[in-house]
Design an enzyme around this catalytic site. Structure first.
Site, short mmCIF file in Angstrom:
data_model
loop_
_atom_site.label_atom_id
_atom_site.label_comp_id
_atom_site.label_asym_id
_atom_site.label_seq_id
_atom_site.Cartn_x
_atom_site.Cartn_y
_atom_site.Cartn_z
N CYS A 120 0.84 -1.19 0.00
CA CYS A 120 0.00 0.00 0.00
C CYS A 120 0.88 1.24 0.00
CB CYS A 120 -0.97 0.00 1.18
SG CYS A 120 -0.29 0.59 2.73
N GLU A 121 0.45 2.22 -0.74
CA GLU A 121 1.26 3.44 -0.84
C GLU A 121 1.12 4.34 0.38
OE1 GLU A 121 -1.72 6.30 -3.49
OE2 GLU A 121 -0.08 5.26 -4.46
N HIS A 122 0.18 4.05 1.26
CA HIS A 122 0.01 4.89 2.45
C HIS A 122 0.97 4.52 3.56
CE1 HIS A 122 -4.23 5.02 0.68
NE2 HIS A 122 -3.61 6.13 0.36
N HIS A 123 1.23 3.20 3.71
CA HIS A 123 2.08 2.76 4.82
C HIS A 123 3.26 1.95 4.36
CE1 HIS A 123 -2.13 3.16 6.25
NE2 HIS A 123 -1.55 3.77 7.27
N GLN A 174 -5.53 -0.55 -3.81
CA GLN A 174 -6.13 -1.71 -4.48
C GLN A 174 -7.07 -1.30 -5.63
OE1 GLN A 174 -7.60 -4.82 -1.81
NE2 GLN A 174 -9.17 -5.32 -3.33
N HIS A 176 -5.10 -6.33 3.86
CA HIS A 176 -4.13 -5.25 3.99
C HIS A 176 -3.47 -5.31 5.37
CE1 HIS A 176 -5.39 -2.74 0.40
NE2 HIS A 176 -6.21 -3.78 0.37
N CYS A 235 -1.67 -3.17 6.74
CA CYS A 235 -1.78 -1.91 7.47
C CYS A 235 -3.07 -1.87 8.29
CB CYS A 235 -1.66 -0.70 6.55
SG CYS A 235 -2.94 -0.56 5.31
ZN ZN Z 1 -2.00 1.19 4.10
#
Ligand code: ZN
Length: 375
Positions: A267-270, A308, A336, A338
């Site tokens: 995931c690009e956030h975490h 996703q 996920h 995260c």
């Molecule tokens: Zn994430």
């Protein structure tokens, strides 16, 4: 324009005797997150009896921290008080009251100055073993600007009278890293991606680990190689993986479905993994593709930092572009980390995303035929 002050070195003593296993490391972590303060080194944690307390005053943990900062002493002290407040410090008139967090400036370069109720250097620097011992660990050759003695000399002179100040193995704080700068690192054999490995190494230090301990020595190298693999989609194209594996299939009008294609992404956030299975279907219009190629197309987009939904759409768009079919449907299911490892910890939850193109979008029968195959 704010006036830029050159950064100076300062030594801070952190202490705690309420929830000290949590509060001492947390106060150092908060210090690391401060703008205009860079933590250069952290001493061992020392345990000692409270000075001036009663027999049931809890023992203290103390550690010295070498920082560089562009803040003047008063602003630095305000910041330290702010961290104490964030950790729930209750201020009372009793100077010996137990506290969650205590952060004091011991030295500020070579400054000698009295303020209202406090001084630099801190008077405890030359009389208290719980100050002198950790301080001498992070700045062993620093000279006390009044007495002219080094911190090591001061510590040795007090130590003999204070055997009760002892290193504690209860918690492990970060290790000094001023002495282990990058030049040494370049000598390590098997350097693969110098800059990325240096960043990983710094990250280990920032989370309080010791990159020199045996299990971690080759970790930056391994992480760099793993990252290259996990993000190899940035340097791969759909055309590369499809190569010429597209075939004429006049008259093939039945829906082609490839179910349960395993994928692993981040995931690009975490930058934490998410993974699951993809089902990819299309209605051919004269051309078909080798089934194994569909899994390769999914990988091209999965091996990047992703969300996703976008991953699902990119797979559908790629299928549409290379085959020009009547329609495309992609459904992805993903777990996920995260979500699973942090915060809410909904271990069982998975996310389902879909992308429909052409007749999969416009024709209810095609869409429901596809969805019945997915579930
Ligand atoms: Zn994430």
């Amino acid at each position: 324009m704010p006036v830029q002050t050159a950064a100076v070195e300062a030594v801070i003593l952190a202490g705690s005797n309420i929830e000290k296993e949590r509060c001492l490391p947390e106060s150092i972590r908060k210090l690391r997150r401060q703008p205009d303060i860079t933590v250069r080194a952290v001493s061992t944690c020392y345990e000692s009896e409270a000075v001036g307390g009663t027999s049931d005053t809890p023992d203290f943990f103390n550690a010295a921290i070498l920082v560089t900062t562009s803040l003047d002493p008063e602003t630095l002290r305000d910041r330290l008080h702010q961290i104490e407040d964030e950790l729930g410090r209750v201020r009372t008139d009793d100077p010996n009251a137990p506290r969650t967090a205590d952060l004091d400036i011991i030295y500020y370069a070579d400054l000698v100055k009295d303020y209202d109720g406090w001084s630099i250097p801190d008077p405890a620097a030359e009389v208290e073993a719980y100050v002198a011992r950790p301080v001498s660990e992070v700045v062993p050759r620093h000279i006390h600007p009044v007495s002219g003695r080094t911190t090591t000399e001061i510590s040795r002179s007090i130590d003999a009278e204070n055997p009760e100040v002892a290193p504690s193995m209860a918690i492990r704080l970060s290790t000094p890293y001023t002495t282990r700068a990058l030049p040494d690192f370049d000598d390590v054999e098997g350097v693969y991606a110098p800059r990325l490995e240096a960043i990983v190494r710094d990250q280990l230090v920032e989370i309080g680990e010791d990159p020199e301990r045996e299990g971690l020595q080759r970790t930056p190298l391994r992480v760099a190689k793993a990252m290259d693999f996990l993000t190899s989609g940035y340097s791969t194209s759909v055309a590369d993986v499809v190569n010429d594996a597209i075939f004429d299939a006049e008259g093939a009008e039945e829906m082609v479905v490839v179910r349960d294609v395993e994928y692993y992404s981040m995931c690009e956030h975490h930058m934490l993994p998410f993974f699951g299975k993809a089902t990819v279907a299309y209605l051919p219009k004269g051309e078909i593709i080798g089934l194994s190629k569909i899994a390769r197309i999914v990988d091209v987009f999965a091996r990047r930092l992703q969300v996703q939904e976008r991953l699902t759409n990119q797979v559908a768009d790629a299928m549409e572009e290379i085959l020009d079919p009547h329609g495309v449907g992609v459904v992805m299911e993903g777990k996920h980390l995260c979500m699973m490892m942090r915060g809410v910890q909904k271990q069982e939850s998975s996310m389902v995303t879909s992308a429909m193109r052409g007749t999969f979008r416009s024709d209810a029968r095609t869409r429901s035929e596809f969805l019945s195959l997915v579930t």
